[in-house]
Enzyme design. Sequence first.
Site, PDB file in Angstrom:
ATOM      1  N   HIS A   1      -0.803  -0.263   3.242  1.00 24.04           N
ATOM      2  CA  HIS A   1      -1.894  -0.915   2.513  1.00 24.04           C
ATOM      3  C   HIS A   1      -2.197  -0.218   1.193  1.00 24.04           C
ATOM      4  CE1 HIS A   1      -4.869   1.936   4.533  1.00 24.04           C
ATOM      5  NE2 HIS A   1      -5.440   1.809   3.344  1.00 24.04           N
TER       6      HIS A   1
ATOM      7  N   ASP B   1       1.240   0.088   9.628  1.00 21.34           N
ATOM      8  CA  ASP B   1       0.692   0.436   8.310  1.00 21.34           C
ATOM      9  C   ASP B   1       1.382   1.690   7.764  1.00 21.34           C
ATOM     10  OD1 ASP B   1      -0.844   0.443   6.048  1.00 21.34           O
ATOM     11  OD2 ASP B   1      -2.705   1.069   7.036  1.00 21.34           O
TER      12      ASP B   1
ATOM     13  N   SER C   1      -6.810   7.161   2.824  1.00 22.51           N
ATOM     14  CA  SER C   1      -5.764   6.278   3.325  1.00 22.51           C
ATOM     15  C   SER C   1      -4.368   6.794   2.974  1.00 22.51           C
ATOM     16  CB  SER C   1      -5.933   4.873   2.744  1.00 22.51           C
ATOM     17  OG  SER C   1      -7.028   4.218   3.310  1.00 22.51           O
ATOM     18  N   GLY C   2      -3.461   6.692   3.951  1.00 20.54           N
ATOM     19  CA  GLY C   2      -2.093   7.125   3.751  1.00 20.54           C
ATOM     20  C   GLY C   2      -1.882   8.604   3.933  1.00 20.54           C
TER      21      GLY C   2
END
Length: 254
Positions: free
Chosen positions: A68, A114, A208-209
């Site tokens: 994402h 994801d 995120s990530g």
Amino acid sequence: MLSFLVVIVLINSAFAVFSPNDFSGRIVNGVNTTIQKHPHQVSLQTTDGRHFCGGSIISEDIVVTASHCLMNLEGPHELKVRLGATEYNTGGELVSVKSFRMHENFDTELRTNDVGVVKLSSPVRESSRVRYIKLTEKTPPTGTRGTITGWGASCFLVCDLVTHLQEVEVEIIDYKTCASSEYNYGSEVRETMVCTYAVEKGSCQSDSGGPVVVAGKLVGLVSWGAGCAVPGFPSVHADVASARSWIEKVAKEL
């Protein structure tokens, strides 16, 4: 309970209209740390230097992050990666990107798979500030202690950007436990996910990530959650063990 449901709706809505510019802040109730302690950590940035996601370097020119984080980029020309820096906006090495790939089975509604892979335009050698991290072969059992690092938000939606790398200690929760009645997600947590939990601590926007690490191995990638560090709602991550073969395959292909 209504307030929790509102938070979940907000998170799901933000996920659906994801933009790199939506990420800013720091980990919730974390502490300052250094890149020397977490030399696998990288910052994904727009070309104007705005940090929007984290990632982990796993070889001289391959970074693993969340799908994402990549979904709204038009191409690698919009992305740079800073490595070897405690502060995301200075120091270390700022490297351009040759290519990237999102998992072909990434589902923006279910949030499954994801995982994304980024290939740097030039190799980066290991040093005291840059170290390639190994991918875990199996998901650690519930209760295992782990660490999340990043430059994400210190609270949900309203906190200012911070430049210094943060860390927080958490406990691993396997996906079956995370989807049980003990917590509040139910069937939203699926087999390609692993959770972490600590009271009033966790990951948030712009983490995120980024990496979830246990015993020096990458076990999770920060993916989603209901708000940030909300009681009863663990942070949810892409499970690296379930994505390991895909990551290795794509790293060779890129």
